[in-house]
Scaffold this motif. Sequence first.
Motif, PDB file in Angstrom:
ATOM      1  N   THR A  43     -67.837  65.284  -6.158  1.00 36.73           N
ATOM      2  CA  THR A  43     -66.942  64.637  -7.118  1.00 36.73           C
ATOM      3  C   THR A  43     -65.480  64.843  -6.729  1.00 36.73           C
ATOM      4  OG1 THR A  43     -68.548  64.984  -8.897  1.00 36.73           O
ATOM      5  CG2 THR A  43     -66.290  64.525  -9.558  1.00 36.73           C
ATOM      6  N   ALA A  44     -65.152  66.053  -6.296  1.00 37.53           N
ATOM      7  CA  ALA A  44     -63.781  66.349  -5.867  1.00 37.53           C
ATOM      8  C   ALA A  44     -63.403  65.529  -4.637  1.00 37.53           C
ATOM      9  CB  ALA A  44     -63.645  67.840  -5.562  1.00 37.53           C
ATOM     10  N   LEU A  45     -64.363  65.337  -3.745  1.00 43.12           N
ATOM     11  CA  LEU A  45     -64.123  64.533  -2.550  1.00 43.12           C
ATOM     12  C   LEU A  45     -63.842  63.077  -2.931  1.00 43.12           C
ATOM     13  CD1 LEU A  45     -64.078  65.205   0.443  1.00 43.12           C
ATOM     14  CD2 LEU A  45     -66.497  64.631   0.583  1.00 43.12           C
ATOM     15  N   TYR A  46     -64.639  62.539  -3.854  1.00 40.78           N
ATOM     16  CA  TYR A  46     -64.396  61.176  -4.341  1.00 40.78           C
ATOM     17  C   TYR A  46     -63.053  61.083  -5.063  1.00 40.78           C
ATOM     18  CZ  TYR A  46     -68.938  58.995  -3.380  1.00 40.78           C
ATOM     19  OH  TYR A  46     -70.032  58.430  -2.761  1.00 40.78           O
ATOM     20  N   TYR A  47     -62.701  62.133  -5.795  1.00 38.98           N
ATOM     21  CA  TYR A  47     -61.451  62.124  -6.556  1.00 38.98           C
ATOM     22  C   TYR A  47     -60.244  61.985  -5.624  1.00 38.98           C
ATOM     23  CZ  TYR A  47     -57.731  63.781  -9.676  1.00 38.98           C
ATOM     24  OH  TYR A  47     -56.571  63.887 -10.407  1.00 38.98           O
ATOM     25  N   GLU A  56     -52.205  56.317  -4.340  1.00 34.78           N
ATOM     26  CA  GLU A  56     -51.536  57.209  -5.288  1.00 34.78           C
ATOM     27  C   GLU A  56     -51.072  58.479  -4.585  1.00 34.78           C
ATOM     28  OE1 GLU A  56     -54.178  57.967  -8.508  1.00 34.78           O
ATOM     29  OE2 GLU A  56     -54.450  55.850  -9.016  1.00 34.78           O
ATOM     30  N   SER A  57     -50.061  59.125  -5.147  1.00 37.69           N
ATOM     31  CA  SER A  57     -49.571  60.384  -4.590  1.00 37.69           C
ATOM     32  C   SER A  57     -50.678  61.432  -4.635  1.00 37.69           C
ATOM     33  CB  SER A  57     -48.353  60.863  -5.380  1.00 37.69           C
ATOM     34  OG  SER A  57     -47.899  62.099  -4.881  1.00 37.69           O
ATOM     35  N   THR A  58     -50.913  62.086  -3.506  1.00 37.05           N
ATOM     36  CA  THR A  58     -52.055  62.995  -3.398  1.00 37.05           C
ATOM     37  C   THR A  58     -51.686  64.282  -2.687  1.00 37.05           C
ATOM     38  OG1 THR A  58     -53.445  61.030  -3.142  1.00 37.05           O
ATOM     39  CG2 THR A  58     -54.477  63.155  -2.690  1.00 37.05           C
ATOM     40  N   SER A  59     -52.161  65.388  -3.237  1.00 37.77           N
ATOM     41  CA  SER A  59     -52.119  66.684  -2.554  1.00 37.77           C
ATOM     42  C   SER A  59     -53.575  67.093  -2.372  1.00 37.77           C
ATOM     43  CB  SER A  59     -51.369  67.726  -3.390  1.00 37.77           C
ATOM     44  OG  SER A  59     -51.540  69.014  -2.818  1.00 37.77           O
ATOM     45  N   ILE A  60     -54.085  67.032  -1.145  1.00 36.67           N
ATOM     46  CA  ILE A  60     -55.527  67.159  -0.949  1.00 36.67           C
ATOM     47  C   ILE A  60     -56.074  68.494  -1.446  1.00 36.67           C
ATOM     48  CG2 ILE A  60     -55.621  65.483   0.919  1.00 36.67           C
ATOM     49  CD1 ILE A  60     -55.733  67.814   2.876  1.00 36.67           C
ATOM     50  N   THR A  61     -55.342  69.569  -1.222  1.00 33.60           N
ATOM     51  CA  THR A  61     -55.847  70.880  -1.657  1.00 33.60           C
ATOM     52  C   THR A  61     -55.788  71.020  -3.165  1.00 33.60           C
ATOM     53  OG1 THR A  61     -55.162  71.920   0.422  1.00 33.60           O
ATOM     54  CG2 THR A  61     -55.552  73.373  -1.457  1.00 33.60           C
ATOM     55  N   PHE A  64     -58.204  68.439  -4.860  1.00 36.76           N
ATOM     56  CA  PHE A  64     -59.617  68.743  -4.637  1.00 36.76           C
ATOM     57  C   PHE A  64     -60.081  69.837  -5.596  1.00 36.76           C
ATOM     58  CE2 PHE A  64     -63.179  70.995  -2.810  1.00 36.76           C
ATOM     59  CZ  PHE A  64     -63.979  69.986  -2.294  1.00 36.76           C
ATOM     60  N   PHE A  65     -59.349  70.925  -5.670  1.00 34.56           N
ATOM     61  CA  PHE A  65     -59.795  72.048  -6.502  1.00 34.56           C
ATOM     62  C   PHE A  65     -59.552  71.788  -7.986  1.00 34.56           C
ATOM     63  CE2 PHE A  65     -59.475  74.027  -2.318  1.00 34.56           C
ATOM     64  CZ  PHE A  65     -60.719  74.637  -2.261  1.00 34.56           C
ATOM     65  N   TYR A  66     -58.594  70.914  -8.303  1.00 39.98           N
ATOM     66  CA  TYR A  66     -58.412  70.504  -9.701  1.00 39.98           C
ATOM     67  C   TYR A  66     -59.660  69.766 -10.183  1.00 39.98           C
ATOM     68  CZ  TYR A  66     -57.044  67.411 -13.520  1.00 39.98           C
ATOM     69  OH  TYR A  66     -57.015  66.706 -14.705  1.00 39.98           O
ATOM     70  N   SER A  67     -60.117  68.787  -9.402  1.00 39.77           N
ATOM     71  CA  SER A  67     -61.304  68.026  -9.773  1.00 39.77           C
ATOM     72  C   SER A  67     -62.547  68.914  -9.757  1.00 39.77           C
ATOM     73  CB  SER A  67     -61.500  66.854  -8.806  1.00 39.77           C
ATOM     74  OG  SER A  67     -62.681  66.146  -9.102  1.00 39.77           O
ATOM     75  N   PHE A  68     -62.640  69.806  -8.778  1.00 40.09           N
ATOM     76  CA  PHE A  68     -63.791  70.706  -8.681  1.00 40.09           C
ATOM     77  C   PHE A  68     -63.941  71.529  -9.969  1.00 40.09           C
ATOM     78  CE2 PHE A  68     -65.934  74.637  -7.609  1.00 40.09           C
ATOM     79  CZ  PHE A  68     -66.973  74.223  -6.788  1.00 40.09           C
ATOM     80  N   ALA A 132     -68.858  59.245  -7.930  1.00 40.44           N
ATOM     81  CA  ALA A 132     -67.645  58.421  -7.934  1.00 40.44           C
ATOM     82  C   ALA A 132     -67.178  58.144  -9.361  1.00 40.44           C
ATOM     83  CB  ALA A 132     -67.902  57.109  -7.190  1.00 40.44           C
ATOM     84  N   LEU A 133     -68.109  57.834 -10.255  1.00 39.02           N
ATOM     85  CA  LEU A 133     -67.771  57.591 -11.665  1.00 39.02           C
ATOM     86  C   LEU A 133     -67.219  58.850 -12.321  1.00 39.02           C
ATOM     87  CD1 LEU A 133     -70.901  55.478 -12.668  1.00 39.02           C
ATOM     88  CD2 LEU A 133     -68.531  54.680 -12.811  1.00 39.02           C
ATOM     89  N   LEU A 134     -67.880  59.971 -12.056  1.00 40.86           N
ATOM     90  CA  LEU A 134     -67.454  61.238 -12.652  1.00 40.86           C
ATOM     91  C   LEU A 134     -66.058  61.626 -12.185  1.00 40.86           C
ATOM     92  CD1 LEU A 134     -68.241  63.641 -14.434  1.00 40.86           C
ATOM     93  CD2 LEU A 134     -69.287  64.703 -12.417  1.00 40.86           C
ATOM     94  N   SER A 135     -65.708  61.239 -10.956  1.00 41.42           N
ATOM     95  CA  SER A 135     -64.395  61.593 -10.412  1.00 41.42           C
ATOM     96  C   SER A 135     -63.258  60.823 -11.075  1.00 41.42           C
ATOM     97  CB  SER A 135     -64.367  61.331  -8.899  1.00 41.42           C
ATOM     98  OG  SER A 135     -64.310  59.940  -8.618  1.00 41.42           O
TER      99      SER A 135
END
Length: 229
Positions: A43-47, A56-61, A64-68, A132-135
């Motif tokens: 889910t974090a990967l899809y997010y 969109e503006s993205t900070s991968i780290t 990722f852990f926010y969605s996780f 993908a939906l959950l993300s």
Amino acid sequence: MKGLFDLDAPVWVWLSEVADVMILSLYWWICSIPLVTVGASTTALYYVLGKKMRKESTSITRDFFYSFKMNFKQSLPLAIIFLIAVISGSLYVFMAVDGLLNDNLKGVMRFIVPVGMVFIFEATHLSSYIWALLSRFHMKSYTLFTTAFVLVHRHLLTTIILTVAKIAVLLAIFKMPLIVLVAPGINVAIDSFFVQGIFSRYLEVEATKNAQAEELEEEDYMETTNEQQ
């Protein structure tokens, strides 16, 4: 040559995207070690990759852990269900291979193999759409399953394309095993390219319906006000 050293040059942008996919794949492997956390990791990967697809503006780290963390609790039972499906599918493949090699069971396998293939197909793509939906959306687990099921079959052409892409990634892994390290990121990046487009179309339709509903409410309000006057 001057443009080559420009950080906005296409070659550097492309290399940056490749590096992001590699890092995200590493995060996915590390966070999926307990197995039951594979849902939260996916889910974090899809997010993150979904945000990238939408520019969109993205900070991968951080993202990722926010969605996780955000989807950890809901993803646990879903992950267990799909782990059971993966184990069942794997056992079925071994049984099917063994059955096809056994002359006495070949007749039975003609019926069992198609059923197994449909099961693997459904489980694989339901999983992709659910994560993908959950993300991106807040939904109950039952709604996630039903929505994913509808999307898999309503957009069958896209589903078939994603199937071909997954097979291509698997074949690439057989040719070059090290690709398995970045396979999660590649697979989800391909999925996100198509799935996010589907989501966007539904969101646009929903936005149009809401705008029309608001216009009707405003017109009704104006008519009621005029009648009272």
